[in-house]
Design a protein around this motif. Structure first.
Motif, PDB file in Angstrom:
ATOM      1  N   TYR A 143       0.815  -1.223   0.000  1.00 56.25           N
ATOM      2  CA  TYR A 143       0.000   0.000   0.000  1.00 56.25           C
ATOM      3  C   TYR A 143       0.844   1.265   0.000  1.00 56.25           C
ATOM      4  CZ  TYR A 143      -3.953  -3.039   0.991  1.00 56.25           C
ATOM      5  OH  TYR A 143      -4.903  -4.018   0.921  1.00 56.25           O
ATOM      6  N   GLY A 144       2.080   1.184   0.457  1.00 58.99           N
ATOM      7  CA  GLY A 144       2.947   2.355   0.495  1.00 58.99           C
ATOM      8  C   GLY A 144       2.690   3.277   1.671  1.00 58.99           C
ATOM      9  N   PHE A 145       2.209   2.725   2.785  1.00 63.08           N
ATOM     10  CA  PHE A 145       1.902   3.558   3.953  1.00 63.08           C
ATOM     11  C   PHE A 145       3.085   4.401   4.407  1.00 63.08           C
ATOM     12  CE2 PHE A 145      -1.492   0.265   5.304  1.00 63.08           C
ATOM     13  CZ  PHE A 145      -2.475   0.913   4.570  1.00 63.08           C
ATOM     14  N   ALA A 146       4.293   3.904   4.287  1.00 62.73           N
ATOM     15  CA  ALA A 146       5.470   4.676   4.708  1.00 62.73           C
ATOM     16  C   ALA A 146       5.677   5.900   3.818  1.00 62.73           C
ATOM     17  CB  ALA A 146       6.723   3.799   4.690  1.00 62.73           C
ATOM     18  N   GLU A 147       5.206   5.821   2.583  1.00 61.63           N
ATOM     19  CA  GLU A 147       5.372   6.932   1.639  1.00 61.63           C
ATOM     20  C   GLU A 147       4.319   8.019   1.823  1.00 61.63           C
ATOM     21  OE1 GLU A 147       5.184   5.202  -2.272  1.00 61.63           O
ATOM     22  OE2 GLU A 147       6.315   3.464  -1.553  1.00 61.63           O
ATOM     23  N   HIS A 148       3.064   7.631   1.992  1.00 65.77           N
ATOM     24  CA  HIS A 148       1.969   8.610   1.996  1.00 65.77           C
ATOM     25  C   HIS A 148       1.199   8.677   3.309  1.00 65.77           C
ATOM     26  CE1 HIS A 148      -0.526   5.099   1.466  1.00 65.77           C
ATOM     27  NE2 HIS A 148       0.071   4.822   0.329  1.00 65.77           N
ATOM     28  N   ALA A 149       1.598   7.892   4.298  1.00 67.29           N
ATOM     29  CA  ALA A 149       0.988   7.901   5.638  1.00 67.29           C
ATOM     30  C   ALA A 149      -0.520   7.668   5.612  1.00 67.29           C
ATOM     31  CB  ALA A 149       1.322   9.201   6.369  1.00 67.29           C
ATOM     32  N   GLY A 150      -0.993   6.992   4.574  1.00 71.83           N
ATOM     33  CA  GLY A 150      -2.411   6.665   4.496  1.00 71.83           C
ATOM     34  C   GLY A 150      -3.276   7.701   3.815  1.00 71.83           C
ATOM     35  N   TYR A 151      -2.685   8.832   3.425  1.00 73.31           N
ATOM     36  CA  TYR A 151      -3.467   9.862   2.738  1.00 73.31           C
ATOM     37  C   TYR A 151      -3.899   9.358   1.362  1.00 73.31           C
ATOM     38  CZ  TYR A 151      -2.621  13.279   6.357  1.00 73.31           C
ATOM     39  OH  TYR A 151      -2.606  13.928   7.562  1.00 73.31           O
ATOM     40  N   GLY A 152      -4.951   9.952   0.816  1.00 72.48           N
ATOM     41  CA  GLY A 152      -5.527   9.505  -0.447  1.00 72.48           C
ATOM     42  C   GLY A 152      -4.787  10.014  -1.655  1.00 72.48           C
ATOM     43  N   THR A 153      -3.506   9.742  -1.737  1.00 72.56           N
ATOM     44  CA  THR A 153      -2.715  10.140  -2.894  1.00 72.56           C
ATOM     45  C   THR A 153      -3.095   9.288  -4.103  1.00 72.56           C
ATOM     46  OG1 THR A 153      -0.951   8.564  -2.419  1.00 72.56           O
ATOM     47  CG2 THR A 153      -0.777  10.752  -1.380  1.00 72.56           C
ATOM     48  N   PRO A 154      -2.775   9.732  -5.297  1.00 66.69           N
ATOM     49  CA  PRO A 154      -3.051   8.888  -6.470  1.00 66.69           C
ATOM     50  C   PRO A 154      -2.400   7.502  -6.349  1.00 66.69           C
ATOM     51  CG  PRO A 154      -2.584  11.114  -7.185  1.00 66.69           C
ATOM     52  CD  PRO A 154      -2.301  11.065  -5.700  1.00 66.69           C
ATOM     53  N   ALA A 155      -1.187   7.441  -5.835  1.00 66.72           N
ATOM     54  CA  ALA A 155      -0.510   6.140  -5.685  1.00 66.72           C
ATOM     55  C   ALA A 155      -1.252   5.252  -4.687  1.00 66.72           C
ATOM     56  CB  ALA A 155       0.939   6.349  -5.231  1.00 66.72           C
ATOM     57  N   HIS A 156      -1.693   5.828  -3.575  1.00 66.08           N
ATOM     58  CA  HIS A 156      -2.421   5.034  -2.583  1.00 66.08           C
ATOM     59  C   HIS A 156      -3.752   4.555  -3.157  1.00 66.08           C
ATOM     60  CE1 HIS A 156      -4.363   4.807   1.686  1.00 66.08           C
ATOM     61  NE2 HIS A 156      -4.183   3.621   1.156  1.00 66.08           N
ATOM     62  N   LEU A 157      -4.466   5.438  -3.835  1.00 65.93           N
ATOM     63  CA  LEU A 157      -5.747   5.043  -4.419  1.00 65.93           C
ATOM     64  C   LEU A 157      -5.570   3.926  -5.450  1.00 65.93           C
ATOM     65  CD1 LEU A 157      -7.417   8.561  -4.727  1.00 65.93           C
ATOM     66  CD2 LEU A 157      -8.034   6.716  -3.138  1.00 65.93           C
ATOM     67  N   ALA A 158      -4.503   4.006  -6.251  1.00 70.97           N
ATOM     68  CA  ALA A 158      -4.243   2.949  -7.237  1.00 70.97           C
ATOM     69  C   ALA A 158      -3.952   1.621  -6.540  1.00 70.97           C
ATOM     70  CB  ALA A 158      -3.070   3.355  -8.126  1.00 70.97           C
ATOM     71  N   ARG A 159      -3.159   1.666  -5.473  1.00 72.54           N
ATOM     72  CA  ARG A 159      -2.844   0.443  -4.731  1.00 72.54           C
ATOM     73  C   ARG A 159      -4.077  -0.097  -4.025  1.00 72.54           C
ATOM     74  NH1 ARG A 159       2.891   2.792  -2.423  1.00 72.54           N
ATOM     75  NH2 ARG A 159       3.994   2.586  -4.388  1.00 72.54           N
ATOM     76  N   LEU A 160      -4.906   0.780  -3.525  1.00 76.14           N
ATOM     77  CA  LEU A 160      -6.146   0.374  -2.870  1.00 76.14           C
ATOM     78  C   LEU A 160      -7.072  -0.335  -3.855  1.00 76.14           C
ATOM     79  CD1 LEU A 160      -7.908   0.481  -0.305  1.00 76.14           C
ATOM     80  CD2 LEU A 160      -8.623   2.772  -1.002  1.00 76.14           C
ATOM     81  N   ARG A 161      -7.185   0.214  -5.062  1.00 71.84           N
ATOM     82  CA  ARG A 161      -8.013  -0.431  -6.086  1.00 71.84           C
ATOM     83  C   ARG A 161      -7.436  -1.790  -6.482  1.00 71.84           C
ATOM     84  NH1 ARG A 161      -8.436   4.916  -7.748  1.00 71.84           N
ATOM     85  NH2 ARG A 161      -6.705   4.728  -9.215  1.00 71.84           N
ATOM     86  N   ALA A 162      -6.125  -1.879  -6.575  1.00 72.38           N
ATOM     87  CA  ALA A 162      -5.486  -3.131  -7.001  1.00 72.38           C
ATOM     88  C   ALA A 162      -5.546  -4.209  -5.923  1.00 72.38           C
ATOM     89  CB  ALA A 162      -4.029  -2.868  -7.392  1.00 72.38           C
ATOM     90  N   LEU A 163      -5.350  -3.818  -4.664  1.00 69.23           N
ATOM     91  CA  LEU A 163      -5.246  -4.790  -3.572  1.00 69.23           C
ATOM     92  C   LEU A 163      -6.510  -4.945  -2.744  1.00 69.23           C
ATOM     93  CD1 LEU A 163      -1.723  -3.692  -2.259  1.00 69.23           C
ATOM     94  CD2 LEU A 163      -2.247  -5.667  -3.719  1.00 69.23           C
ATOM     95  N   GLY A 164      -7.406  -3.961  -2.831  1.00 69.09           N
ATOM     96  CA  GLY A 164      -8.547  -3.933  -1.929  1.00 69.09           C
ATOM     97  C   GLY A 164      -8.098  -3.402  -0.575  1.00 69.09           C
ATOM     98  N   PRO A 165      -9.041  -3.059   0.281  1.00 65.09           N
ATOM     99  CA  PRO A 165      -8.664  -2.495   1.582  1.00 65.09           C
ATOM    100  C   PRO A 165      -8.101  -3.549   2.527  1.00 65.09           C
ATOM    101  CG  PRO A 165     -11.045  -2.634   1.387  1.00 65.09           C
ATOM    102  CD  PRO A 165     -10.479  -3.061   0.068  1.00 65.09           C
ATOM    103  N   CYS A 166      -7.195  -3.108   3.393  1.00 64.95           N
ATOM    104  CA  CYS A 166      -6.677  -3.972   4.458  1.00 64.95           C
ATOM    105  C   CYS A 166      -7.361  -3.559   5.769  1.00 64.95           C
ATOM    106  CB  CYS A 166      -5.155  -3.856   4.568  1.00 64.95           C
ATOM    107  SG  CYS A 166      -4.558  -2.314   5.302  1.00 64.95           S
ATOM    108  N   PRO A 175     -13.827   6.950  -0.346  1.00 66.54           N
ATOM    109  CA  PRO A 175     -13.146   6.124  -1.350  1.00 66.54           C
ATOM    110  C   PRO A 175     -13.044   4.644  -0.949  1.00 66.54           C
ATOM    111  CG  PRO A 175     -11.924   8.146  -0.948  1.00 66.54           C
ATOM    112  CD  PRO A 175     -12.987   8.061   0.104  1.00 66.54           C
ATOM    113  N   VAL A 176     -12.849   4.393   0.323  1.00 65.45           N
ATOM    114  CA  VAL A 176     -12.756   2.995   0.789  1.00 65.45           C
ATOM    115  C   VAL A 176     -14.135   2.372   0.784  1.00 65.45           C
ATOM    116  CG1 VAL A 176     -12.018   1.493   2.676  1.00 65.45           C
ATOM    117  CG2 VAL A 176     -10.737   3.599   2.200  1.00 65.45           C
ATOM    118  N   ARG A 177     -15.125   3.100   1.295  1.00 67.87           N
ATOM    119  CA  ARG A 177     -16.505   2.597   1.326  1.00 67.87           C
ATOM    120  C   ARG A 177     -16.982   2.261  -0.082  1.00 67.87           C
ATOM    121  NH1 ARG A 177     -18.814   6.562   3.953  1.00 67.87           N
ATOM    122  NH2 ARG A 177     -19.385   7.691   2.078  1.00 67.87           N
ATOM    123  N   ALA A 178     -16.707   3.151  -1.043  1.00 63.72           N
ATOM    124  CA  ALA A 178     -17.146   2.913  -2.435  1.00 63.72           C
ATOM    125  C   ALA A 178     -16.505   1.650  -2.987  1.00 63.72           C
ATOM    126  CB  ALA A 178     -16.798   4.122  -3.296  1.00 63.72           C
TER     127      ALA A 178
END
Length: 184
Positions: A143-166, A175-178
Motif C-alpha cells: 500500500y505504500g503507507f510509509a510513503e503517503h501515511a495513508g493519505y488519499g494520494t493517487p498512488a495510494h488510491l491505485a494500490r487500494l483499487r489493485a489490492l482492496g482495503p486492508c 473512497p474505501v466505502r465505495a
C-alpha cells in the motif's frame, strides 16, 4: 493538545498533549506541517526531553469507523490530555471543538501555528503517527503507507483499487466505502 491523521484513508488518528517548561524553551516550534520531516524528528526528541509532561494517544480505525473522525479525534485528544503526568490544570486545544476533559479547556483556531505548546503537541502527534504508518507498511506491504501515511494520494488510491482495503483502511471514508460496496 493537537491531533494528526484526520484526513487519511488508513491508520489511526493520533493526538498529543504537551506541557512545556517555561525555563527550558524550545526554539523553532511551529505547526508540524510547516516543518520538514528531519527537523520534526529533531524537535520531537527535544520536546520529549525538555517538556514538563507529554503524552501521545490514539483512536483506532474501528473507533473512527464507529464514532466518525471528529469524535474519534476528540477521543484521542482526551486520552492524550488525561495521560499527562503531572496532569494539566487547563487545556488549549487546536481547532474549534473541545473534547470532554476533567479540566477547563479552550479551543484555539490555528493554535498549532500560534501557541508553542500546541505546536509541540502537533509535532509529537505527527512524528508518532508517521512512525506508526511506517510500521504498518511492513505489516501491510504493497500500500505504500510509509510513503503517503495513508493519505488519499493517487498512488495510494491505485494500490487500494489493485489490492482492496486492508484492516487499517477506514471503511467509513468515501473512497474505501465505495470500493468495498463495489465488490459486493
Amino acid at each position: 493538545v493537537d491531533e494528526a491523521g484526520r484526513g487519511p484513508l488508513a491508520g489511526p488518528v493520533v493526538a498529543a498533549a504537551v506541557i512545556l517548561d517555561p525555563v527550558r524553551p524550545i526554539a523553532g516550534l511551529r505547526d508540524s506541517k510547516a516543518i520538514g520531516a528531519r527537523r520534526r524528528e529533531q524537535l520531537a526528541v527535544e520536546i520529549r526531553g525538555r517538556a514538563l509532561a507529554w503524552a501521545v494517544a490514539q483512536a483506532e480505525v474501528d473507533e473512527i469507523d464507529r464514532l466518525n473522525i471528529l469524535q474519534a479525534s476528540l477521543l484521542a485528544m482526551r486520552r492524550a490530555a488525561e495521560a499527562l503526568r503531572p496532569a494539566a490544570d487547563f487545556a488549549l486545544i487546536d481547532g474549534t471543538h473541545l473534547p470532554p476533559l476533567m479540566v477547563p479547556a479552550q479551543a484555539l483556531i490555528g493554535g498549532d501555528a500560534s501557541c508553542a505548546a500546541i505546536s509541540a503537541a502537533s509535532i509529537l502527534a505527527k512524528t508518532h503517527r508517521d512512525a506508526l504508518m511506517a510500521a504498518l507498511d511492513l505489516v501491510h506491504p504493497g500500500y505504500g503507507f510509509a510513503e503517503h501515511a495513508g493519505y488519499g494520494t493517487p498512488a495510494h488510491l491505485a494500490r487500494l483499487r489493485a489490492l482492496g482495503p486492508c484492516a487499517q483502511h477506514r471503511r467509513s471514508f468515501a473512497p474505501v466505502r465505495a470500493l468495498v460496496e463495489s465488490k459486493r
